[in-house]
Design a protein around this motif. Structure first.
Motif, PDB file in Angstrom:
ATOM      1  N   GLY A 161      89.585 111.468  66.270  1.00  0.00           N
ATOM      2  CA  GLY A 161      89.997 111.062  65.408  1.00  0.00           C
ATOM      3  C   GLY A 161      91.242 109.678  66.225  1.00  0.00           C
ATOM      4  N   THR A 162      92.011 109.609  65.457  1.00  0.00           N
ATOM      5  CA  THR A 162      92.952 108.367  65.813  1.00  0.00           C
ATOM      6  C   THR A 162      94.137 108.729  67.094  1.00  0.00           C
ATOM      7  OG1 THR A 162      94.790 108.700  63.993  1.00  0.00           O
ATOM      8  CG2 THR A 162      92.644 106.938  63.691  1.00  0.00           C
ATOM      9  N   MET A 163      94.242 107.633  67.722  1.00  0.00           N
ATOM     10  CA  MET A 163      95.769 108.247  68.859  1.00  0.00           C
ATOM     11  C   MET A 163      95.687 107.045  69.418  1.00  0.00           C
ATOM     12  SD  MET A 163      93.541 109.531  72.084  1.00  0.00           S
ATOM     13  CE  MET A 163      94.821 110.481  72.665  1.00  0.00           C
ATOM     14  N   THR A 164      97.468 106.586  69.648  1.00  0.00           N
ATOM     15  CA  THR A 164      98.505 105.636  69.702  1.00  0.00           C
ATOM     16  C   THR A 164      98.105 105.114  71.960  1.00  0.00           C
ATOM     17  OG1 THR A 164     100.085 106.774  68.559  1.00  0.00           O
ATOM     18  CG2 THR A 164     100.307 104.514  70.922  1.00  0.00           C
ATOM     19  N   ALA A 165      97.733 104.049  71.220  1.00  0.00           N
ATOM     20  CA  ALA A 165      97.046 103.235  73.163  1.00  0.00           C
ATOM     21  C   ALA A 165      98.469 102.242  73.287  1.00  0.00           C
ATOM     22  CB  ALA A 165      96.035 102.765  72.789  1.00  0.00           C
ATOM     23  N   ALA A 166      98.565 101.808  72.003  1.00  0.00           N
ATOM     24  CA  ALA A 166     100.022 100.786  72.336  1.00  0.00           C
ATOM     25  C   ALA A 166     101.422 100.940  72.727  1.00  0.00           C
ATOM     26  CB  ALA A 166     100.386  99.710  70.942  1.00  0.00           C
ATOM     27  N   GLY A 167     101.304 100.920  74.566  1.00  0.00           N
ATOM     28  CA  GLY A 167     102.836 100.561  74.994  1.00  0.00           C
ATOM     29  C   GLY A 167     102.861 101.432  75.771  1.00  0.00           C
ATOM     30  N   LYS A 168     101.034 102.096  76.143  1.00  0.00           N
ATOM     31  CA  LYS A 168     101.115 103.199  77.316  1.00  0.00           C
ATOM     32  C   LYS A 168     100.075 101.675  78.885  1.00  0.00           C
ATOM     33  CE  LYS A 168     100.307 106.796  74.107  1.00  0.00           C
ATOM     34  NZ  LYS A 168      99.531 108.100  73.356  1.00  0.00           N
TER      35      LYS A 168
ATOM     36  N   ASN B   3      80.967 107.609  74.142  1.00  0.00           N
ATOM     37  CA  ASN B   3      81.421 106.181  74.559  1.00  0.00           C
ATOM     38  C   ASN B   3      81.148 105.432  73.619  1.00  0.00           C
ATOM     39  OD1 ASN B   3      81.074 107.612  76.594  1.00  0.00           O
ATOM     40  ND2 ASN B   3      79.232 106.592  77.201  1.00  0.00           N
ATOM     41  N   ARG B   4      82.695 104.411  73.409  1.00  0.00           N
ATOM     42  CA  ARG B   4      83.061 103.383  72.793  1.00  0.00           C
ATOM     43  C   ARG B   4      83.799 102.175  73.043  1.00  0.00           C
ATOM     44  NH1 ARG B   4      80.109 106.716  70.418  1.00  0.00           N
ATOM     45  NH2 ARG B   4      80.284 107.513  67.897  1.00  0.00           N
ATOM     46  N   THR B   5      83.899 101.502  72.008  1.00  0.00           N
ATOM     47  CA  THR B   5      84.199 100.362  72.517  1.00  0.00           C
ATOM     48  C   THR B   5      85.455  99.571  71.337  1.00  0.00           C
ATOM     49  OG1 THR B   5      82.420  99.246  73.792  1.00  0.00           O
ATOM     50  CG2 THR B   5      84.298  97.843  72.471  1.00  0.00           C
ATOM     51  N   VAL B   6      86.507 100.186  71.419  1.00  0.00           N
ATOM     52  CA  VAL B   6      87.521  99.836  70.370  1.00  0.00           C
ATOM     53  C   VAL B   6      88.123  99.578  70.349  1.00  0.00           C
ATOM     54  CG1 VAL B   6      87.430 102.453  70.199  1.00  0.00           C
ATOM     55  CG2 VAL B   6      89.289 101.643  71.664  1.00  0.00           C
ATOM     56  N   GLN B   7      89.007  98.238  69.288  1.00  0.00           N
ATOM     57  CA  GLN B   7      90.343  97.527  68.897  1.00  0.00           C
ATOM     58  C   GLN B   7      91.416  98.968  68.644  1.00  0.00           C
ATOM     59  OE1 GLN B   7      90.117  94.321  66.765  1.00  0.00           O
ATOM     60  NE2 GLN B   7      91.198  92.860  68.309  1.00  0.00           N
ATOM     61  N   VAL B   8      92.335  98.277  69.386  1.00  0.00           N
ATOM     62  CA  VAL B   8      93.621  98.427  69.182  1.00  0.00           C
ATOM     63  C   VAL B   8      94.123  97.903  67.782  1.00  0.00           C
ATOM     64  CG1 VAL B   8      96.607  99.071  70.097  1.00  0.00           C
ATOM     65  CG2 VAL B   8      94.036  98.872  71.772  1.00  0.00           C
ATOM     66  N   ASP B   9      94.402  99.057  66.989  1.00  0.00           N
ATOM     67  CA  ASP B   9      94.442  97.858  65.652  1.00  0.00           C
ATOM     68  C   ASP B   9      96.673  97.487  65.534  1.00  0.00           C
ATOM     69  OD1 ASP B   9      96.504  99.883  65.018  1.00  0.00           O
ATOM     70  OD2 ASP B   9      95.154 101.096  63.621  1.00  0.00           O
ATOM     71  N   ALA B  10      96.529  96.953  64.276  1.00  0.00           N
ATOM     72  CA  ALA B  10      98.071  96.148  64.265  1.00  0.00           C
ATOM     73  C   ALA B  10      99.321  97.199  64.902  1.00  0.00           C
ATOM     74  CB  ALA B  10      98.188  95.303  63.207  1.00  0.00           C
TER      75      ALA B  10
ATOM     76  N   LEU C 213      99.305  98.188  77.330  1.00  0.00           N
ATOM     77  CA  LEU C 213      98.878  97.628  76.782  1.00  0.00           C
ATOM     78  C   LEU C 213      98.725  97.376  74.715  1.00  0.00           C
ATOM     79  CD1 LEU C 213      95.498 100.947  77.099  1.00  0.00           C
ATOM     80  CD2 LEU C 213      95.378  98.753  77.485  1.00  0.00           C
ATOM     81  N   SER C 214      98.195  96.531  74.032  1.00  0.00           N
ATOM     82  CA  SER C 214      99.491  95.949  72.941  1.00  0.00           C
ATOM     83  C   SER C 214      97.799  95.912  72.354  1.00  0.00           C
ATOM     84  CB  SER C 214      99.434  94.425  73.478  1.00  0.00           C
ATOM     85  OG  SER C 214     100.455  94.144  74.516  1.00  0.00           O
ATOM     86  N   PRO C 215      98.920  95.339  70.875  1.00  0.00           N
ATOM     87  CA  PRO C 215      97.432  95.696  69.739  1.00  0.00           C
ATOM     88  C   PRO C 215      96.855  94.615  69.884  1.00  0.00           C
ATOM     89  CG  PRO C 215     100.280  96.179  69.288  1.00  0.00           C
ATOM     90  CD  PRO C 215     100.074  96.251  70.498  1.00  0.00           C
ATOM     91  N   ASN C 216      95.473  94.585  69.091  1.00  0.00           N
ATOM     92  CA  ASN C 216      94.424  93.551  69.628  1.00  0.00           C
ATOM     93  C   ASN C 216      93.637  93.641  71.141  1.00  0.00           C
ATOM     94  OD1 ASN C 216      94.579  92.701  66.957  1.00  0.00           O
ATOM     95  ND2 ASN C 216      96.123  91.943  67.099  1.00  0.00           N
ATOM     96  N   ASP C 217      94.337  94.160  71.599  1.00  0.00           N
ATOM     97  CA  ASP C 217      93.498  94.980  72.563  1.00  0.00           C
ATOM     98  C   ASP C 217      92.311  95.364  73.111  1.00  0.00           C
ATOM     99  OD1 ASP C 217      95.247  93.610  74.685  1.00  0.00           O
ATOM    100  OD2 ASP C 217      96.056  95.382  75.327  1.00  0.00           O
ATOM    101  N   VAL C 218      90.975  94.621  73.082  1.00  0.00           N
ATOM    102  CA  VAL C 218      89.699  95.515  73.433  1.00  0.00           C
ATOM    103  C   VAL C 218      89.302  96.609  74.403  1.00  0.00           C
ATOM    104  CG1 VAL C 218      87.194  95.207  73.264  1.00  0.00           C
ATOM    105  CG2 VAL C 218      88.545  94.255  72.141  1.00  0.00           C
ATOM    106  N   LEU C 219      89.123  97.767  74.098  1.00  0.00           N
ATOM    107  CA  LEU C 219      88.599  98.660  75.073  1.00  0.00           C
ATOM    108  C   LEU C 219      87.466  99.290  75.230  1.00  0.00           C
ATOM    109  CD1 LEU C 219      92.422 100.708  74.562  1.00  0.00           C
ATOM    110  CD2 LEU C 219      92.411  99.077  75.782  1.00  0.00           C
ATOM    111  N   GLU C 220      87.258  99.655  76.573  1.00  0.00           N
ATOM    112  CA  GLU C 220      85.667 100.047  76.411  1.00  0.00           C
ATOM    113  C   GLU C 220      85.951 101.846  76.634  1.00  0.00           C
ATOM    114  OE1 GLU C 220      82.131  99.461  79.709  1.00  0.00           O
ATOM    115  OE2 GLU C 220      82.843  97.953  78.230  1.00  0.00           O
ATOM    116  N   VAL C 221      85.611 103.111  76.448  1.00  0.00           N
ATOM    117  CA  VAL C 221      86.134 104.150  76.276  1.00  0.00           C
ATOM    118  C   VAL C 221      85.037 105.398  76.868  1.00  0.00           C
ATOM    119  CG1 VAL C 221      87.011 106.246  75.259  1.00  0.00           C
ATOM    120  CG2 VAL C 221      88.038 104.268  74.671  1.00  0.00           C
TER     121      VAL C 221
END
Length: 263
Positions: free
Chosen positions: A113-120, A96-103, A79-87
């Motif tokens: 709360g917050t967790m790292t998504a980019a790189g995974k 359930n949420r639609t979230v965007q990976v931040d910068a 995953l990369s920054p700015n990707d839009v994910l449906e959880v």
């Protein structure tokens, strides 16, 4: 009679022109060809050369491109920054949420709360979300993550194609798919001169693929990854032939004018 003498003289000039154009078919580098064609020819003559880039890395010519380093066995891109994910959390709709990976590469979810998504990978993120919810809030949670929009899953196709641009690709896209997205080759595109550029660490690797052989089943159809750049270069013989056709059209028009009575 003056008109016929003009035609004879004109015909002789055209013969010289055709001979010149025929000879240029082997050497022509028309102004319509990409300005970097000379460097590309040089790349084709070497199989392991390395050229410094202004960014500090190097451009290295290889026979075949390896999968990006951050893919798992070359099968899934992270995953990369700015990707839009449906959880989605099974049977817990209010989570359930639609979230965007931040910068910074993070997402924010209810309760945890917050967790790292980019790189995974998607599977890694699903497991980590399940672990976070299972630690305090849910018993044996089942989490599904879908990538709705992926910045990392885009490629650039440029050069002698019908419509160059930036295109989204699926996780199993191939070079043939990339060419098709750009509408195929244009009138002077050379199927033997298709170059794919890929960033590996601080370096950029480039490989030359022959799409004619791929279509004929003689060569492997390589996988294309997000971030790749596909550049199609011009065929010198096709450029020379187009120039010859243009000249023939001009000559035909001029000859018709020359035989008009009274000229």
């Amino acid at each position: 009679m003056g008109g016929f003498r003009f035609v004879e003289s004109f015909a002789g000039t055209i013969c010289v022109l055709f001979a010149s154009l025929a000879m240029s078919a082997c050497t022509s580098t028309s102004s319509t060809a990409p300005s970097s064609s000379a460097s590309v020819d040089a790349l084709q003559l070497t199989s392991s050369s390395s050229t410094p880039l202004s960014s500090g890395g190097a451009l290295q010519v290889v026979k075949d491109l390896p999968a990006p380093q951050n893919t798992q066995n070359g099968s899934e891109q992270p995953l990369s920054p700015n990707d839009v994910l449906e959880v989605n959390v099974f049977q817990v709709d209010n989570l359930n949420r639609t979230v965007q990976v931040d910068a910074g590469g993070q997402i924010s979810l209810p309760l945890i709360g917050t967790m790292t998504a980019a790189g995974k990978s998607v599977r890694q993120l699903e497991k980590e979300i399940e672990t976070a919810y299972g630690a305090k809030y849910l018993q044996s949670p089942e989490v599904s993550v879908f990538v709705k929009e992926s910045v990392g899953q885009r490629i650039t196709v440029d050069g002698e194609v019908t419509r160059g641009g930036i295109f989204p690709v699926t996780s199993n896209a191939s070079l043939i798919d990339a060419i098709a997205l750009a509408g195929g080759f244009n009138a002077v595109g050379d199927a033997k001169k298709v170059f794919v550029y890929r960033n590996i660490g601080s370096n950029t690797l480039v490989a030359n693929y022959n799409v004619e052989e791929i279509r004929a089943g003689k060569s492997r159809n390589p996988r294309i990854y997000g971030g790749d750049k596909v550049v199609v270069f011009a065929s010198k013989s096709k450029i020379a032939m187009n120039n010859l056709k243009d000249a023939l059209g001009v000559a035909s028009s001029a000859a018709r004018i020359a035989v008009v009575p009274g000229l």
